[in-house]
Design a protein around this motif. Structure first.
Motif, PDB file in Angstrom:
ATOM      1  N   HIS A 125       5.608 -10.790 -14.803  1.00  0.00           N
ATOM      2  CA  HIS A 125       6.160  -9.889 -13.845  1.00  0.00           C
ATOM      3  C   HIS A 125       5.796  -8.538 -13.783  1.00  0.00           C
ATOM      4  O   HIS A 125       5.787  -7.602 -12.918  1.00  0.00           O
ATOM      5  CB  HIS A 125       7.652 -10.144 -14.212  1.00  0.00           C
ATOM      6  N   LEU A 129       3.834  -6.497 -10.571  1.00  0.00           N
ATOM      7  CA  LEU A 129       4.394  -5.125 -10.135  1.00  0.00           C
ATOM      8  C   LEU A 129       3.274  -4.213 -10.046  1.00  0.00           C
ATOM      9  O   LEU A 129       2.967  -3.601  -8.967  1.00  0.00           O
ATOM     10  CB  LEU A 129       5.253  -4.553 -11.218  1.00  0.00           C
ATOM     11  N   THR A 133       1.581  -2.780  -6.600  1.00  0.00           N
ATOM     12  CA  THR A 133       1.376  -1.263  -6.039  1.00  0.00           C
ATOM     13  C   THR A 133       0.093  -1.204  -5.781  1.00  0.00           C
ATOM     14  O   THR A 133       0.066  -0.073  -4.947  1.00  0.00           O
ATOM     15  CB  THR A 133       1.999  -0.591  -7.662  1.00  0.00           C
ATOM     16  N   TYR A 166      10.455  -4.845  -4.350  1.00  0.00           N
ATOM     17  CA  TYR A 166      10.652  -3.629  -5.106  1.00  0.00           C
ATOM     18  C   TYR A 166      11.185  -2.510  -4.490  1.00  0.00           C
ATOM     19  O   TYR A 166      11.366  -2.740  -3.188  1.00  0.00           O
ATOM     20  CB  TYR A 166       9.023  -3.305  -5.575  1.00  0.00           C
ATOM     21  N   GLN A 213      10.463  -1.839 -10.263  1.00  0.00           N
ATOM     22  CA  GLN A 213      10.699  -3.096 -10.092  1.00  0.00           C
ATOM     23  C   GLN A 213      12.230  -3.221  -9.696  1.00  0.00           C
ATOM     24  O   GLN A 213      12.658  -4.241  -9.337  1.00  0.00           O
ATOM     25  CB  GLN A 213      10.294  -3.752 -11.687  1.00  0.00           C
ATOM     26  N   SER A 235       8.061   0.555 -13.709  1.00  0.00           N
ATOM     27  CA  SER A 235       7.368   1.325 -12.739  1.00  0.00           C
ATOM     28  C   SER A 235       6.024   1.300 -12.897  1.00  0.00           C
ATOM     29  O   SER A 235       5.273   1.357 -13.902  1.00  0.00           O
ATOM     30  CB  SER A 235       7.807   2.837 -12.472  1.00  0.00           C
TER      31      SER A 235
END
Length: 264
Positions: A125, A129, A133, A166, A213, A235
């Protein structure tokens, strides 16, 4: 809003500064592993910038209005730290994710870039992220061309982040850059298509989405610099410095170790 369009000479100097900033990230990559402190990372980066590159670490003692001088040469933002994390003596541990943000000054011009690093064995996870991003940054970059707007960039980033589950930090943004660390325009990572400043060839700015997140809300720590997620969710952030060309864009912060553009 006073936007400075860069000359051919400015652009050449910015290419050099941008490449040097990226090369700092290449250099430091092998050192980022469990057990190393962000303080040690900062010292290695500082010495490389000063002694090898003959450049200046822009964050060191940087003091915009109302701020205490920033005490280190790079920003190390670990896990739930959104941005401006100050290097310290706490060792990184397996499973951490970290954004390392580097800005160098060479011959009076700034190069600004950041990457995410995975320390040891990182959860899926957290990896997702970081990956999303990175994709968000590139979705924004791909909108850059003369005649496009800043709202086009922000919308592309926001859509991909929110469609992935997100949230986008709204209090911090990309920025114009050149002989000053932060210039106009402000480059928001959210927005509506067709709104905001129209892009022109010769503009140089950063695109650096901060994606959480959990919820987008944040708080500032007592040191006056470190920004964390209010809900302590993870983050991530990636950053490139981008030139608007006659036909599109040029990434100025590239080097041998720059991760490739994500596949469609």
């Amino acid at each position: 809003m006073s936007i400075q369009l860069k000359t051919a000479q400015d652009i050449e100097k910015m290419r050099i500064a941008g490449r040097l900033a990226s090369e700092v990230l290449d250099y430091i990559t092998p050192f980022i592993k469990p057990g190393v402190t962000t303080e040690a990372i900062d010292k290695l980066c500082h010495d490389y910038i000063v002694n090898v590159q003959g450049a200046i670490p822009a964050p060191l003692n940087y003091a915009p209005d109302g701020h205490n001088p920033y005490p280190k040469s790079v920003c190390t933002s670990v896990n739930h730290v959104i941005c401006h994390g100050i290097p310290n003596d706490k060792p990184l541990k397996s499973g951490d994710i970290m954004n390392l943000d580097v800005t160098v000054i060479k011959d009076g011009y700034h190069g600004d870039t950041s990457r995410m690093y995975h320390v040891g064995n990182v959860s899926e996870h957290a990896r997702r992220l970081s990956r999303v991003t990175y994709e968000c940054m590139w979705r924004g970059i791909d909108k850059v061309k003369p005649g496009a707007t800043l709202g086009d960039i922000g919308y592309a980033i926001q859509q991909h982040a929110e469609n992935s589950g997100y949230s986008v930090v709204q209090e911090f943004c990309g920025h114009g850059i050149g002989t000053k660390f932060h210039e106009e325009p402000q480059v928001l990572h959210y927005g509506r298509p067709g709104t905001g400043l129209e892009l022109q060839a010769g503009m140089i700015f950063t695109i650096e989405p901060m994606i959480n997140q959990g919820k987008r809300h944040l708080r500032m720590l007592g040191d006056g610099w470190t920004v964390v997620t209010k809900d302590r969710s993870l983050s991530a952030q990636w950053e490139h410095t981008v030139l608007v060309t006659d036909s599109g864009y040029e990434i100025l912060t590239q080097s041998a170790g720059t991760p490739p553009k994500p596949g469609k």
